[in-house]
Design a protein around this motif. Structure first.
Motif, PDB file in Angstrom:
ATOM      1  N   GLU A  26       0.840  -1.200   0.000  1.00 49.03           N
ATOM      2  CA  GLU A  26       0.000   0.000   0.000  1.00 49.03           C
ATOM      3  C   GLU A  26       0.874   1.248   0.000  1.00 49.03           C
ATOM      4  O   GLU A  26       1.836   1.354   0.756  1.00 49.03           O
ATOM      5  CB  GLU A  26      -0.886   0.001   1.243  1.00 49.03           C
ATOM      6  CG  GLU A  26      -1.783   1.221   1.343  1.00 49.03           C
ATOM      7  CD  GLU A  26      -2.502   1.294   2.677  1.00 49.03           C
ATOM      8  OE1 GLU A  26      -3.422   2.116   2.809  1.00 49.03           O
ATOM      9  OE2 GLU A  26      -2.133   0.533   3.588  1.00 49.03           O
ATOM     10  N   PHE A  27       0.538   2.178  -0.887  1.00 51.42           N
ATOM     11  CA  PHE A  27       1.307   3.419  -0.957  1.00 51.42           C
ATOM     12  C   PHE A  27       0.791   4.395   0.097  1.00 51.42           C
ATOM     13  O   PHE A  27      -0.397   4.695   0.145  1.00 51.42           O
ATOM     14  CB  PHE A  27       1.181   4.059  -2.344  1.00 51.42           C
ATOM     15  CG  PHE A  27       1.839   5.411  -2.437  1.00 51.42           C
ATOM     16  CD1 PHE A  27       3.196   5.517  -2.665  1.00 51.42           C
ATOM     17  CD2 PHE A  27       1.092   6.575  -2.260  1.00 51.42           C
ATOM     18  CE1 PHE A  27       3.801   6.759  -2.737  1.00 51.42           C
ATOM     19  CE2 PHE A  27       1.693   7.823  -2.328  1.00 51.42           C
ATOM     20  CZ  PHE A  27       3.056   7.900  -2.564  1.00 51.42           C
ATOM     21  N   ILE A  28       1.671   4.827   0.965  1.00 53.15           N
ATOM     22  CA  ILE A  28       1.312   5.869   1.920  1.00 53.15           C
ATOM     23  C   ILE A  28       2.398   6.934   1.912  1.00 53.15           C
ATOM     24  O   ILE A  28       3.524   6.685   1.503  1.00 53.15           O
ATOM     25  CB  ILE A  28       1.098   5.319   3.351  1.00 53.15           C
ATOM     26  CG1 ILE A  28       2.389   4.687   3.881  1.00 53.15           C
ATOM     27  CG2 ILE A  28      -0.040   4.321   3.390  1.00 53.15           C
ATOM     28  CD1 ILE A  28       2.265   4.234   5.323  1.00 53.15           C
ATOM     29  N   SER A  29       2.053   8.095   2.361  1.00 61.76           N
ATOM     30  CA  SER A  29       2.975   9.229   2.329  1.00 61.76           C
ATOM     31  C   SER A  29       2.772  10.070   3.580  1.00 61.76           C
ATOM     32  O   SER A  29       1.744   9.972   4.258  1.00 61.76           O
ATOM     33  CB  SER A  29       2.711  10.063   1.070  1.00 61.76           C
ATOM     34  OG  SER A  29       3.343  11.311   1.117  1.00 61.76           O
ATOM     35  N   GLU A  30       3.748  10.922   3.867  1.00 64.41           N
ATOM     36  CA  GLU A  30       3.610  11.835   5.009  1.00 64.41           C
ATOM     37  C   GLU A  30       2.654  12.985   4.707  1.00 64.41           C
ATOM     38  O   GLU A  30       2.218  13.688   5.611  1.00 64.41           O
ATOM     39  CB  GLU A  30       4.965  12.443   5.382  1.00 64.41           C
ATOM     40  CG  GLU A  30       6.031  11.452   5.777  1.00 64.41           C
ATOM     41  CD  GLU A  30       6.895  11.038   4.603  1.00 64.41           C
ATOM     42  OE1 GLU A  30       7.955  10.445   4.832  1.00 64.41           O
ATOM     43  OE2 GLU A  30       6.521  11.315   3.444  1.00 64.41           O
ATOM     44  N   THR A  31       2.344  13.181   3.427  1.00 63.91           N
ATOM     45  CA  THR A  31       1.543  14.335   3.011  1.00 63.91           C
ATOM     46  C   THR A  31       0.199  13.901   2.442  1.00 63.91           C
ATOM     47  O   THR A  31       0.124  12.986   1.609  1.00 63.91           O
ATOM     48  CB  THR A  31       2.296  15.168   1.964  1.00 63.91           C
ATOM     49  OG1 THR A  31       3.527  15.629   2.537  1.00 63.91           O
ATOM     50  CG2 THR A  31       1.474  16.389   1.529  1.00 63.91           C
ATOM     51  N   LEU A  32      -0.871  14.550   2.890  1.00 64.74           N
ATOM     52  CA  LEU A  32      -2.215  14.298   2.382  1.00 64.74           C
ATOM     53  C   LEU A  32      -2.579  15.332   1.331  1.00 64.74           C
ATOM     54  O   LEU A  32      -2.302  16.527   1.491  1.00 64.74           O
ATOM     55  CB  LEU A  32      -3.239  14.354   3.517  1.00 64.74           C
ATOM     56  CG  LEU A  32      -3.054  13.344   4.659  1.00 64.74           C
ATOM     57  CD1 LEU A  32      -4.150  13.541   5.699  1.00 64.74           C
ATOM     58  CD2 LEU A  32      -3.069  11.920   4.131  1.00 64.74           C
ATOM     59  N   TYR A  33      -3.199  14.862   0.256  1.00 69.10           N
ATOM     60  CA  TYR A  33      -3.682  15.739  -0.807  1.00 69.10           C
ATOM     61  C   TYR A  33      -5.195  15.854  -0.639  1.00 69.10           C
ATOM     62  O   TYR A  33      -5.913  14.866  -0.691  1.00 69.10           O
ATOM     63  CB  TYR A  33      -3.328  15.145  -2.165  1.00 69.10           C
ATOM     64  CG  TYR A  33      -3.926  15.855  -3.348  1.00 69.10           C
ATOM     65  CD1 TYR A  33      -3.913  17.248  -3.449  1.00 69.10           C
ATOM     66  CD2 TYR A  33      -4.501  15.130  -4.388  1.00 69.10           C
ATOM     67  CE1 TYR A  33      -4.455  17.901  -4.545  1.00 69.10           C
ATOM     68  CE2 TYR A  33      -5.043  15.770  -5.499  1.00 69.10           C
ATOM     69  CZ  TYR A  33      -5.020  17.154  -5.574  1.00 69.10           C
ATOM     70  OH  TYR A  33      -5.564  17.795  -6.658  1.00 69.10           O
ATOM     71  N   ILE A  34      -5.673  17.065  -0.410  1.00 70.14           N
ATOM     72  CA  ILE A  34      -7.084  17.283  -0.093  1.00 70.14           C
ATOM     73  C   ILE A  34      -7.760  18.052  -1.226  1.00 70.14           C
ATOM     74  O   ILE A  34      -7.259  19.077  -1.683  1.00 70.14           O
ATOM     75  CB  ILE A  34      -7.229  18.057   1.232  1.00 70.14           C
ATOM     76  CG1 ILE A  34      -6.480  17.306   2.340  1.00 70.14           C
ATOM     77  CG2 ILE A  34      -8.695  18.218   1.605  1.00 70.14           C
ATOM     78  CD1 ILE A  34      -6.427  18.056   3.639  1.00 70.14           C
ATOM     79  N   GLN A  35      -8.906  17.543  -1.662  1.00 71.81           N
ATOM     80  CA  GLN A  35      -9.678  18.179  -2.729  1.00 71.81           C
ATOM     81  C   GLN A  35     -11.106  18.463  -2.248  1.00 71.81           C
ATOM     82  O   GLN A  35     -11.499  18.064  -1.155  1.00 71.81           O
ATOM     83  CB  GLN A  35      -9.723  17.264  -3.957  1.00 71.81           C
ATOM     84  CG  GLN A  35      -8.379  16.976  -4.593  1.00 71.81           C
ATOM     85  CD  GLN A  35      -8.483  15.931  -5.684  1.00 71.81           C
ATOM     86  OE1 GLN A  35      -8.495  14.734  -5.404  1.00 71.81           O
ATOM     87  NE2 GLN A  35      -8.555  16.361  -6.921  1.00 71.81           N
ATOM     88  N   ASN A  36     -11.848  19.167  -3.114  1.00 69.50           N
ATOM     89  CA  ASN A  36     -13.247  19.520  -2.845  1.00 69.50           C
ATOM     90  C   ASN A  36     -13.384  20.454  -1.649  1.00 69.50           C
ATOM     91  O   ASN A  36     -14.360  20.408  -0.911  1.00 69.50           O
ATOM     92  CB  ASN A  36     -14.101  18.264  -2.612  1.00 69.50           C
ATOM     93  CG  ASN A  36     -15.587  18.537  -2.784  1.00 69.50           C
ATOM     94  OD1 ASN A  36     -15.992  19.240  -3.711  1.00 69.50           O
ATOM     95  ND2 ASN A  36     -16.407  18.010  -1.906  1.00 69.50           N
ATOM     96  N   LEU A  37     -12.398  21.340  -1.469  1.00 72.64           N
ATOM     97  CA  LEU A  37     -12.493  22.333  -0.403  1.00 72.64           C
ATOM     98  C   LEU A  37     -13.343  23.507  -0.878  1.00 72.64           C
ATOM     99  O   LEU A  37     -13.430  23.789  -2.080  1.00 72.64           O
ATOM    100  CB  LEU A  37     -11.088  22.822  -0.023  1.00 72.64           C
ATOM    101  CG  LEU A  37     -10.194  21.760   0.640  1.00 72.64           C
ATOM    102  CD1 LEU A  37      -8.759  22.268   0.736  1.00 72.64           C
ATOM    103  CD2 LEU A  37     -10.716  21.393   2.013  1.00 72.64           C
ATOM    104  N   ASN A  38     -13.947  24.194   0.052  1.00 73.09           N
ATOM    105  CA  ASN A  38     -14.809  25.317  -0.270  1.00 73.09           C
ATOM    106  C   ASN A  38     -13.983  26.476  -0.830  1.00 73.09           C
ATOM    107  O   ASN A  38     -13.169  27.067  -0.123  1.00 73.09           O
ATOM    108  CB  ASN A  38     -15.569  25.772   0.983  1.00 73.09           C
ATOM    109  CG  ASN A  38     -16.716  26.698   0.652  1.00 73.09           C
ATOM    110  OD1 ASN A  38     -16.639  27.498  -0.268  1.00 73.09           O
ATOM    111  ND2 ASN A  38     -17.794  26.602   1.412  1.00 73.09           N
ATOM    112  N   GLU A  39     -14.177  26.799  -2.097  1.00 78.50           N
ATOM    113  CA  GLU A  39     -13.364  27.810  -2.777  1.00 78.50           C
ATOM    114  C   GLU A  39     -13.698  29.236  -2.341  1.00 78.50           C
ATOM    115  O   GLU A  39     -12.969  30.170  -2.664  1.00 78.50           O
ATOM    116  CB  GLU A  39     -13.533  27.681  -4.300  1.00 78.50           C
ATOM    117  CG  GLU A  39     -13.051  26.352  -4.844  1.00 78.50           C
ATOM    118  CD  GLU A  39     -13.217  26.246  -6.350  1.00 78.50           C
ATOM    119  OE1 GLU A  39     -13.519  27.289  -6.975  1.00 78.50           O
ATOM    120  OE2 GLU A  39     -13.038  25.147  -6.896  1.00 78.50           O
ATOM    121  N   LYS A  40     -14.791  29.406  -1.613  1.00 78.88           N
ATOM    122  CA  LYS A  40     -15.180  30.746  -1.174  1.00 78.88           C
ATOM    123  C   LYS A  40     -14.459  31.174   0.111  1.00 78.88           C
ATOM    124  O   LYS A  40     -14.497  32.347   0.475  1.00 78.88           O
ATOM    125  CB  LYS A  40     -16.691  30.803  -0.948  1.00 78.88           C
ATOM    126  CG  LYS A  40     -17.513  30.581  -2.216  1.00 78.88           C
ATOM    127  CD  LYS A  40     -19.006  30.638  -1.918  1.00 78.88           C
ATOM    128  CE  LYS A  40     -19.831  30.409  -3.176  1.00 78.88           C
ATOM    129  NZ  LYS A  40     -21.291  30.456  -2.891  1.00 78.88           N
TER     130      LYS A  40
END
Length: 255
Positions: A26-40
């Motif tokens: 399983e690929f894991i990393s120290e950094t999380l990539y977060i999407q679908n954040l509120n652009e306002k």
């Protein structure tokens, strides 16, 4: 005439099953990539909220977010080790930050903050390689070309905008106020007591004080020891139905 069943095929007891390919780790990393954040939400508010939300899982090395068109609605949160990032992703994935459920995956490359802390000897090399990649894809990446064209069009449209000094003085809506360790509660049931609010908000660490307004029973102030703790409580309890019917509106208090 009766059907005669075919004799069973003999099985060689010495034969071995064909070896199966080993499962990929399983690929894991120290950094999380977060999407679908509120652009306002303003970038500084968003970064503070993300840091406050994730710091309960471990040391947050960095939060990266930008307001350019290509990166809008996205962010990177870096931890000191991948196991902490994995636990945070498992528990926070889908959390509705500012009313939008977060989509979280592992970043494919190490962040500057991670390399600087865990592999400082190669930090300069890592940063130089990232800059070279950025230059190499600046004019060839179709997405970057698309967003660059949009940005230029937006700048041209805004060229004739009124000077700042002549623009109307519009007060920032409560929902977009910058982080504050004091929360402003509205739409409370008039029968609510201080003890009820204390019990509700003490679920989250670093609660300092709850203040009711005797002349206006549907509002109150809740103060925490720091902005991060207040942000976590705000995100968790906004729209909570204290009486089972009416949703509490929670915003940061104006500074």
């Amino acid at each position: 005439m009766e059907d005669i069943a075919a004799p069973p095929v003999p099985v060689d007891p010495t034969a071995q099953a064909a070896p199966q390919a080993p499962a990929e780790p399983e690929f894991i990393s120290e950094t999380l990539y977060i999407q679908n954040l509120n652009e306002k939400i303003k970038i500084d508010v968003l970064k503070t909220s993300l840091r406050g939300l994730f710091k309960s899982y471990g040391e947050v090395l960095d939060v990266v977010a930008h307001d350019n068109l290509r990166m809008r609605g996205q962010a990177f949160v870096s931890f000191a080790d991948p196991e902490t990032a994995k636990k945070a992703m498992k528990e926070v994935k889908g959390f509705p930050l500012y009313s939008k459920p977060m989509q979280i995956s592992f970043a494919r490359t190490r962040s500057d903050a991670v390399v600087k802390k865990l592999d400082p000897e190669n930090y300069d090399k890592h940063k130089a390689a990232r800059e070279e990649h950025k230059k190499a894809t600046r004019y060839t990446n179709p997405l970057k070309r698309k967003f660059r064209a949009k940005r230029m069009a937006a700048e041209m449209d805004g060229a004739g905008a009124a000077p700042v000094s002549k623009r109307p003085n519009v007060q920032m809506p409560d929902e977009y106020l910058p982080p504050n360790k004091i929360l402003f509660l509205q739409n409370l049931p008039e029968s609510v007591s201080k003890d009820q609010l204390m019990a509700l908000f003490s679920q989250y660490p670093n609660l300092y004080e709850v203040r009711l307004i005797p002349t206006k029973k549907d509002i109150a102030f809740v103060e925490y020891m720091d902005e991060g703790s207040a942000t976590v409580a705000k995100d968790a309890l906004h729209n909570y139905k204290l009486d089972g019917e009416n949703k509490i509106k929670i915003t940061f208090a104006r500074k």
